[in-house]
Structures are given as C-alpha cells and as structure tokens.
Design an enzyme around this catalytic site. Sequence first.
Site, PDB file in Angstrom:
ATOM      1  CE  LYS A  37       0.694   1.750   4.309  1.00  0.00           C
ATOM      2  NZ  LYS A  37       1.204   3.113   4.582  1.00  0.00           N
ATOM      3  N   PRO A 121       9.436  -3.520  -0.652  1.00  0.00           N
ATOM      4  CG  PRO A 121      10.104  -1.554  -1.724  1.00  0.00           C
ATOM      5  CD  PRO A 121       9.019  -2.584  -1.713  1.00  0.00           C
ATOM      6  CG  ASP A 163      -0.859   0.027   8.406  1.00  0.00           C
ATOM      7  OD1 ASP A 163      -1.715   0.896   8.673  1.00  0.00           O
ATOM      8  OD2 ASP A 163       0.324   0.305   8.144  1.00  0.00           O
TER       9      ASP A 163
END
Length: 325
Positions: A37, A121, A163
């Site tokens: 995201k 990442p 999250d």
Amino acid sequence: MGVKISCILSPFLLYCVYKKHRKYNTMDKMQLKALAKINLGLDVLRKREDGYHDVRMIMQTVRIFDRLALVKQDKEGIRVRTNLYYLPANENNLVYKAANLLFEEFDIPGGLSIDLKKYIPVAAGMAGGSSDAAAVLYGLNRMYGLGLSQEQLMERGVKIGADVPYCIMRGTALAEGIGERLTSLPPMPPCNILVAKPGISVSTKYVYENLHANDLRPEQHPDIDGILDALKKQDLRGMAEALRDGNVLETVTASAYPVIGKLKETMEENGAAVALMSGSGPTVFGIYKDRKLAEKTCQALKEADDGRLTRQVYLTEFYNRKKAR
C-alpha cells in the site's frame, strides 16, 4: 489429484490444492500474494493519552506484492522461511502471529509451514509485513473452512497491527482512529505509479516521536478533504494539487533524510503530476498520466548518482476492488 483454482477467484489467491481431512475439508497447499500500500494522504490529528496517535489518511493498494506459500503439516507447530536473512523466522514475524492467532482460537490440528518471498521494500512505509499477515489470515480461513467474514478477519487483524485490517480490505479507503476505522472510497482514476525506495531505513517510532503532533499548526495539516473531493469527482489534476504537502510525516522524515526531497524533485522534474512520501518513509511515489514519461523517469532514477539515489524502483499501477454485481 489436486485441484487448481485460478487467482481470478480472489485478489489474494494464486492457487490451492484440496485434501480431505477428518475434521476439516481442507486445502493442503495454498499460494497467495500480499499487495503493498501507499498513503495518498496522511494527517496526524493528535497524540492520545495512551501514546497512540489519531490519524486521518487515505490508503491505496498498489500492484507490488510478496508471495506466500502455506502448506499444511502433520507435525504441530508453525514454521516460517523467508528469502531475506535479516527477517525474523519465528514468533516475531507477523505471518507467524497471524497463523498462531487462528490456530489457537480454532484449535486447528497439525501444523503449518509458511514460505515468504519478500519483494515489497522492507521498512519502507508500504505495509509489507501487515499485508503478509493479512494474506495468512485470509489463507487459513479458506484452507480450513473457518467461515470468517471479511469483517471478522479484520477484527482479528487489528490484534496483530493497525494496518492489517486495511490490508484485508484493500483498494482505496479512508483510515481514521489509529488506522483501524475504515471507509471504502471511490477508486483512483487510472494512472501510472512510480515507486522508489532509497537505500535507507526509517524507524516509524522515531518519526512519530519527533512529530509533536499536538503542536502542529493548522496550515501544517494536509488537505485530506480536498483529496476526498477530487476522488469523488475522479479528477486526477485536482488530486495532484490536493496531494502537495499531503503527508504530515514528511516534516520529520524529509528533514532528517534529504534524499527524500531529491527523489520527489527528480520525479516532478520528469513529468510526475505530484510526488509524495508514503507512510513514515522513506519510500517516495510519483503519479504519472503518461506511461512513457514514467518509464523514462524510472530509468533516470536507476542511473542517478551512479545508482546511489535509490535502491529499489518499481513502475506499477493501483489495485482497485471490483464492484459487486
């Protein structure tokens, strides 16, 4: 003989293999993808007495993803393997926590192996770990026929991380509270997204501790309402204007790491409608209407400063949920 199921059935699922079990009609193996995201806008309203921060942010899924393989084991226990040596392969990994949560709650027999291939990442403000945990929750729910709805999975996800509920929901959403209160939004207009992570890692804890949220001036808060209005109108130009200075955490991270400003500048000089840091950083993304300009900038970033400006560069698109028919 196993039955393969197309990933078209689910945004998570790649394929699965069925196997009968005396207690559960289980799938023996499942392969999943966990999408990253970015934050299209991020405001921190205040620091609460319990130490958490109230936020108001617009979350957006992008088509950069990790791959996970879940395989049922006869021997009890949860085993984790990853392709990155520095990631924990024990109870400190969010995928382990997600699996353990459901195994304990539903008294699932046997064990599980989780093979995690990381491409998102790491420590980059892209919710890679949270998305991996969300994929495990989704996968075990399907593998063992637990019958949990999306809302019920999200309720369990928040126990793992703020999250995780969003990473179960995916698409475009407004997140409020500590990030757990989610409202689905109209999808982003079609465009190209260039994502670049410099060769640094940023501590989210450091960023929030140095934000001093309760001392922010009104003009320092991003125009979240302007972004929402542009989304409603499907106005990409209006979105780009509202997104300028759209991440309040940049006031901390970009000041400490000038490379973030250099990445934004490089993207905008090469045709990005706007460039912004995602989350607490250090990842920067640029929004491009023109695919060729985005491809040109992607190459320029790879070559800048003899390849030292950024470590990872991705040219991708937004993922939007399909409307129910």
